[in-house]
Design an enzyme around this catalytic site. Sequence first.
Site, PDB file in Angstrom:
ATOM      1  N   GLU A 193     -12.168   5.987   4.981  1.00  0.00           N
ATOM      2  CA  GLU A 193     -11.466   6.532   6.319  1.00  0.00           C
ATOM      3  C   GLU A 193     -12.815   7.204   7.005  1.00  0.00           C
ATOM      4  OE1 GLU A 193      -8.936   9.450   4.782  1.00  0.00           O
ATOM      5  OE2 GLU A 193      -7.687   7.908   3.683  1.00  0.00           O
ATOM      6  N   TYR A 210     -14.610  32.008  46.727  1.00  0.00           N
ATOM      7  CA  TYR A 210     -13.925  30.704  46.039  1.00  0.00           C
ATOM      8  C   TYR A 210     -12.857  31.140  44.927  1.00  0.00           C
ATOM      9  CZ  TYR A 210     -18.002  27.828  47.598  1.00  0.00           C
ATOM     10  OH  TYR A 210     -19.046  27.049  48.411  1.00  0.00           O
ATOM     11  N   PHE A 237      -1.230   6.532  12.224  1.00  0.00           N
ATOM     12  CA  PHE A 237      -1.570   7.914  11.912  1.00  0.00           C
ATOM     13  C   PHE A 237      -2.727   8.394  12.390  1.00  0.00           C
ATOM     14  CE2 PHE A 237      -3.633   4.862   8.939  1.00  0.00           C
ATOM     15  CZ  PHE A 237      -4.737   5.213   8.893  1.00  0.00           C
ATOM     16  N   HIS A 272      -2.527  16.502  -2.461  1.00  0.00           N
ATOM     17  CA  HIS A 272      -2.975  16.877  -1.054  1.00  0.00           C
ATOM     18  C   HIS A 272      -2.694  18.169  -0.433  1.00  0.00           C
ATOM     19  CE1 HIS A 272      -3.725  12.731  -1.526  1.00  0.00           C
ATOM     20  NE2 HIS A 272      -3.902  12.249  -0.209  1.00  0.00           N
ATOM     21  N   ASN A 285       2.000  11.085   6.129  1.00  0.00           N
ATOM     22  CA  ASN A 285       1.121  10.640   6.861  1.00  0.00           C
ATOM     23  C   ASN A 285       1.391  10.281   8.226  1.00  0.00           C
ATOM     24  OD1 ASN A 285      -0.078   7.135   6.481  1.00  0.00           O
ATOM     25  ND2 ASN A 285      -1.350   8.984   6.511  1.00  0.00           N
ATOM     26  N   TYR A 325       0.791  -1.204  -0.006  1.00  0.00           N
ATOM     27  CA  TYR A 325       0.056  -0.281  -0.088  1.00  0.00           C
ATOM     28  C   TYR A 325       1.027   1.194  -0.091  1.00  0.00           C
ATOM     29  CZ  TYR A 325      -2.850   3.951   1.437  1.00  0.00           C
ATOM     30  OH  TYR A 325      -3.383   5.052   1.752  1.00  0.00           O
ATOM     31  N   ARG A 328      -9.931  31.505  47.844  1.00  0.00           N
ATOM     32  CA  ARG A 328     -10.025  30.298  48.633  1.00  0.00           C
ATOM     33  C   ARG A 328      -9.514  28.787  47.983  1.00  0.00           C
ATOM     34  NH1 ARG A 328     -15.016  28.060  51.544  1.00  0.00           N
ATOM     35  NH2 ARG A 328     -15.568  29.979  50.962  1.00  0.00           N
TER      36      ARG A 328
END
Length: 512
Positions: free
Chosen positions: A416, A282, A331, A86, A198, A56, A285
Amino acid sequence: MNVMTVEIDGETLTIEDVVQVARHRQKVGIPQQTREKISRSREIIEKALQENRTVYGVNTGFGDLASISIGKEDLAKLQVNLIRSHAAGVGPLFNHDVVRGMMLLRANALAKGFSGVREKVVDTLVDMLNESVVPVVPQQGSVGSSGDLAPLAHMALVLMGEGDAFYDGELLAGKDAMERAEIEPISLGAKEGVALINGTQPMTAVGALTIHDSLQLIKDAMIAASMSLEALRGTRAAFDERIHLIRPHEGQKTVASSMLAILQDSEINQSHAECGKVQDAYSLRCIPQVLGASLDSMRYVRSVIEVELNSATDNPLVFPKEGDVLSGGNFHGQPVALVMDFLGIALSEVANIAERRVNRLVNPDLSGLPAFLTTEGGLESGLMIAQYTAAALVSENKTLAHPASVDSIPTSADQEDHVSMGTIAARKAMQILENVRNVIAVEYLCAAQGITLLEPMKPSSALESALGVIRDVVPPLEEDRIIAKDIHEVRELMDSGTIIAEVEEVTGKLLK
């Protein structure tokens, strides 16, 4: 400048190393033993190609196109096409320190020896770091699986002599930036494009820098809170060690002991020892319980980021010892996504409680000080709008702190089908941090004015030192002026670590 070299081996990189390289241009080197690991993993890829094995991302398409085989004559083109296609990021650019951080982390991941790239690929990334070539990388476009594809593709373009980059601060075409730096662009071989993009390095670089700065900010938050306590004439009793030993969260104990160290020997505190007031609100404190919980959260975030810094996060992964090439899911950005959301929430609470103290400081019914910390109320507004600014930032953080990691939109034709949104989580945490810094700057400003209004009584020695450096750049507010400038001056002191350094000269290191 520290001239020592950060040696990358995929095993020992620290957050401090990332900061030094990303922000201070510390040089990067590759040990010989690491080079041997890189070469051994490359040999496995070359052998797989010689044996015509289907791997792959080496001789197949990507994502939902993984079933399509690619001929030997197109293997190099496959990798180039991957980077170009990409590189689809949009939006504002990542700052240079983030881009340098992601370059370092990607080089370190490749140096781990499970990615199957040639030494030249890692060398080129290192050369770009050492010669200050910084690719132009848009912030938006990553869903955090399969890694941060778009940001890393923009980075990888410049390795190929494409895209755009800064060189010595000048924006140039990637090819020209590399030429100016005398770095030869690379021609990608099989597997090398996918190995470059990746991974989780953009979200992790943001995470590393943000958690580093967050742990520094906690110190400023404690000092500013201590100043507010003094200005409001609060009691130190709530920080007594006995209280925190019977609810022994580490962060809570650490903050309580640090606050006591900061507040030691205060004239202001002694002046109201017999005032009859039983306990504070608060926001005063519960400082150890709130800041301590955020501190513990930050320490957990740091531990996750430290693991990710030295992880192999691409796909497929090469195992030289066995000769295997395995597809997996390293990934996926979920570990980083979750802790970045966690960090955003922890930071938001630091600002939430600080803004409440700012409100008490400017409200005469709660502080016993002049309204809005000016002696000419009515004619002058004093620090009224500084509290508005803090409130606006806190409100913005409440929106930003909504977790990105609870969302997932399938991509690549449902191949995906679960993604992390980790880069969005990291970017949001980075913005929340910036907002919190400004809230703490406002608290410093208001608390300093409150202490000044209590003169001639003096705060603790540590806080007198802090007040001194603030007064070097921001004089007491005697008449209305542009408050934004004062906030900016205090931010400069915070960003340089000046206030912390002055206090630690008196107290020793905080957050031991």
